[in-house]
Motif scaffolding. Sequence first.
Motif: not given
Length: 106
Positions: A60-62, A69-73
């Motif tokens: 979604g964020l891209k 760059e996106v990282k999710a945890s």
Amino acid sequence: MKKILILILTLGLFAACQSNTKKSEKPEEATASQVVEYQKMEFDVTGMTCTGCENTVINGLKQLDGVKEVKASYKNNKVTIMVEKDKVNREEIAQKIETVGYTVNE
């Protein structure tokens, strides 16, 4: 012998004209380079329970212009995003996270 000498001189002159023509026909390339500044943002996000949730947020964020760059945890309830400075703001990012189904805690 005279004919050969004239032929050699003519070919030399023709070759010199060709090399000058090629140089003048070549367009000048732009040499200016653009410096892009990036900004790191972190968000506390609740509602993510698995890697599929992480991928939903990331994808979604891209879609936002300026996102590098996106990282999710889901384990840490964190989303870290690198964006082009002044191209996207925190509110737009938070809204996108909520649009895909998760809650941003400020």
